[in-house]
Design a protein around this motif. Structure first.
Motif, short mmCIF file in Angstrom:
data_model
loop_
_atom_site.label_atom_id
_atom_site.label_comp_id
_atom_site.label_asym_id
_atom_site.label_seq_id
_atom_site.Cartn_x
_atom_site.Cartn_y
_atom_site.Cartn_z
N VAL A 172 40.71 38.10 0.29
CA VAL A 172 41.79 37.14 1.03
C VAL A 172 42.90 36.78 0.27
O VAL A 172 43.76 37.50 -0.68
CB VAL A 172 40.64 35.82 -0.54
N ASP A 173 44.01 36.10 1.62
CA ASP A 173 45.45 35.82 0.19
C ASP A 173 45.49 34.88 -0.45
O ASP A 173 44.40 34.03 -0.25
CB ASP A 173 46.13 35.51 1.66
N SER A 174 46.44 34.60 -1.35
CA SER A 174 46.34 33.98 -2.36
C SER A 174 46.40 32.42 -2.23
O SER A 174 45.88 31.84 -3.21
CB SER A 174 47.51 34.21 -2.72
N GLU A 175 47.09 32.06 -0.44
CA GLU A 175 46.09 30.81 -0.94
C GLU A 175 44.29 30.12 -0.56
O GLU A 175 44.13 29.32 -1.48
CB GLU A 175 47.13 30.07 1.90
N GLU B 106 42.30 30.45 -4.47
CA GLU B 106 42.05 29.34 -5.72
C GLU B 106 39.99 28.78 -4.91
O GLU B 106 38.93 28.73 -6.07
CB GLU B 106 43.08 27.89 -5.61
N SER B 107 40.03 28.66 -4.04
CA SER B 107 39.37 27.42 -3.85
C SER B 107 38.45 29.19 -3.42
O SER B 107 37.07 28.53 -3.96
CB SER B 107 39.02 27.25 -2.18
N ILE B 108 38.47 30.44 -3.33
CA ILE B 108 36.77 31.36 -2.63
C ILE B 108 36.87 32.03 -4.39
O ILE B 108 35.50 32.01 -4.55
CB ILE B 108 37.33 32.19 -1.57
N LEU B 109 37.86 31.80 -5.28
CA LEU B 109 37.47 32.71 -6.61
C LEU B 109 36.44 32.38 -6.78
O LEU B 109 35.24 32.72 -8.22
CB LEU B 109 38.27 32.79 -7.06
N PRO B 110 35.79 31.18 -7.36
CA PRO B 110 34.38 30.71 -8.06
C PRO B 110 33.48 30.91 -7.45
O PRO B 110 32.44 31.11 -8.29
CB PRO B 110 34.83 29.28 -8.26
#
Ligand SMILES: [Zn+2]
Lengths: 272, 318
Positions: free
Chosen positions: B24-27, B30-34
């Protein structure tokens, strides 16, 4: 509940209970020392009316919810009229004050669970506080399986208390009766300054059947009996039941003037 | 589905998760990490479940696994300049117990432990780690020596129990164990005992009166063998699994009962799969524990030790 015409477990001879009582439950035929109730043991050992029991009401719980333990406790209490397998308290023997510990094999073979361990530990702690000798009449099948590891830990707990008592320079006499085995042998029972046994008492750590199975051979005649252990240097003395009170008195008398922190001065004995 | 399969699947899942994290790229991060975090937590939970779900019988078998590291193995990994000492100076050298001195992380220590054999021949020589009175007396001799020279003592416990035999009884098996408990309760140096396999009854306790007692995950500590208990209770030694459960001989139960002070995790698959990994976990625990124990004034330590055993047991006073 008393059997009026009991049979000797050793030779099979039957006797009137009255006659056995007169002989302190020593078989007149074969000299086998029958197991005693704690009440009878106290009666023949301490001065009349001198015994004051401690922790009388302490009772076992069923800490592991072990199969059929609760029922076993209830039925043992009902049959014996005792709360647990050991009775402790202060008493006098020929007017010499002592702390008494008396195990009662009628209660779940006087196996040592939390209550037995706690009462014995408290007895030693009381003896430390009052600077008294301890006399323990031992007889037990070992650790109480139904309380699992808690029973094993009573061995450490009681042994620690004996150590503290000993460090104060106080006397502990252990009297081993038939049978004394397992975890009790491997803790306070074998930690006496002086260890006495009744004739023919079975005394050992491992049970004879376990040993036989392990080594796959017959055990020698008299194996683990008091006489065998005396021969192997594991006892101070074998004393027949009618002589125990006198022997204890003798030993207690010799220790009476002993105060550890007093220097050994000839003057205290009244000699010039 | 067997435990091995679950273990494999968990590994696979972990690998995929790690891959995802890298992709996953930085954008999007945020949404995928959780979500990844949640998946990871789930995987961890499964792992805990997996190990917890060992049946009591399986744990007994693991505790007795022939490839588990022995005292000599732990000494090899943990103790520098180890020198083994023999004999009780009374009768003989009991090979069911090994003992000696060396450096642990630069600290001079005395190390004592039961020793099971690797081969049948070795096991016969060592009585499968079941000591005679001489074994316990050798251990005590070394412990008294440790006391004299202010060395902390590290004990490794792994024994089916004390040896049941004619000679053992003739020479006072009960007395030997009793005397160890008695002396260890007041020994003026820190004692740490670790149950590394079977903690069998009085034979285990004879090295187990300590300031801190730890168990490895797949070990047992019991007043009686599950087989012995089953044959007394149900006249059927094959019901040892039920007995193991009833006796509550696993580390979690013993921790709850206040008998042990901690559990040392075994490497994935168990100590027998990774001796060095196991030794490293023990090393960490020993360092922390020694750091703590060696701070205390000896009288405080002895008071703590007495009180630790003093409160063991459950009863009521009506
Ligand atoms: Zn008879």
């Amino acid at each position: 509940m008393t059997n009026l015409f009991p049979k000797c477990p050793n030779c099979g001879a039957t006797q009137f209970n009255k006659i056995l009582i007169k002989h302190l439950y020593v078989c007149p035929e074969c000299n086998f020392h029958h197991r005693l109730s704690s009440a009878f043991r106290l009666q023949i050992t301490v001065d009349k009316g001198s015994f004051e029991e401690i922790d009388k009401k302490m009772r076992s719980v069923d800490p592991l919810q072990f199969p059929s333990y609760d029922e076993k406790l209830k039925s043992s209490m009902k049959i014996t009229g005792l709360n647990e397998a050991v009775i402790c308290g202060t008493a006098k023997i020929n007017n010499i004050p002592v702390v008494m510990i008396v195990m009662d094999t009628n209660f779940i073979m006087a196996s040592m669970g939390s209550v037995v361990g706690e009462k014995i530990t408290r007895a030693f702690e009381l003896a430390i506080q009052k600077e008294l000798p301890v006399i323990a009449f031992c007889g037990s099948g070992g650790a109480r399986m139904q309380e699992g590891i808690l029973s094993l830990m009573q061995m450490a707990k009681t042994s620690s208390a004996v150590k503290r008592h000993s460090e104060k320079g106080l006397l502990y006499i252990s009297v081993l009766s038939h049978p004394t085995t397992g975890g009790v042998t491997a803790s306070f029972a074998y930690l006496g300054d002086i260890i006495i046994a009744e004739p023919q008492a079975l005394i050992g750590f491992a049970g004879p059947r376990v040993i036989e199975q392990t080594i796959n051979q017959k055990l020698p005649e008299g194996f683990q009996r008091a006489e065998f252990l005396l021969d192997h240097g594991m006892l101070d003395k074998i004393v027949p039941r009618p002589m125990i009170r006198e022997t204890l008195t003798n030993i207690l008398q010799i220790h009476k003037s002993n105060k550890r922190n007093k220097p050994y001065r000839i003057e205290q004995y009244g000699l010039k | 589905m067997g435990k091995k399969d679950i273990e494999e699947q968990l590994k696979e899942l972990q690998k995929k998760l790690n891959g995802l994290k890298d992709q996953v790229d930085s954008e999007q991060r945020e949404s995928i990490l959780p979500i990844i975090k949640e998946l990871e937590t789930n995987a961890d939970k499964l792992k805990v479940e997996l190990y917890r779900k060992i049946t009591p019988n399986e744990r007994v078998q693991l505790a007795r696994h022939p490839n588990r590291p022995t005292t000599i193995d732990y000494i090899k990994y943990l103790i520098k300049d180890f020198i083994q000492f023999h004999g009780d100076r009374r009768y003989m050298d009991d090979l069911a117990i090994v003992s000696g001195i060396g450096f642990f992380e630069g600290i001079p220590v005395t190390v004592i432990g039961h020793q099971k054999g690797r081969s049948t021949k070795d096991n016969i020589k060592r009585h499968f780690g079941m000591a005679h009175p001489e074994g316990y007396r050798k251990a005590l001799r070394l412990m008294k020596q440790a006391e004299k020279f202010n060395r902390p003592i590290i004990n490794f416990i792994d024994t089916p129990g004390a040896y049941p035999g004619i000679g053992a009884e003739e020479r006072g098996q009960g007395e030997a164990i009793a005397f160890n408990l008695y002396e260890m309760s007041a020994l003026k140096t820190p004692i740490i005992s670790i149950i590394t396999g079977e903690g069998g009854s009085g034979g285990a306790l004879a090295l187990g009166v300590a300031d801190r007692v730890f168990m490895l995950t797949n070990t047992i500590y019991s007043v009686i063998s599950p087989e012995g208990c089953a044959s007394i209770l149900w006249k059927d030694s094959s019901r040892s699994g039920d007995a193991a459960e009833a006796l509550k001989i696993d580390p979690n139960n013993l921790l709850q009962l206040g008998i042990i002070d901690g559990i040392i995790d075994e490497p994935e698959g168990g100590a027998h799969e990774n001796h060095e990994g196991m030794a490293n976990s023990i090393k960490e625990k020993l360092i922390i524990t020694l750091e703590e124990l060696m701070q205390y004034d000896i009288d405080d330590l002895l008071e703590q030790r007495y009180n630790k055993y003093r409160v063991m047991g459950q009863f009521k006073e009506a």
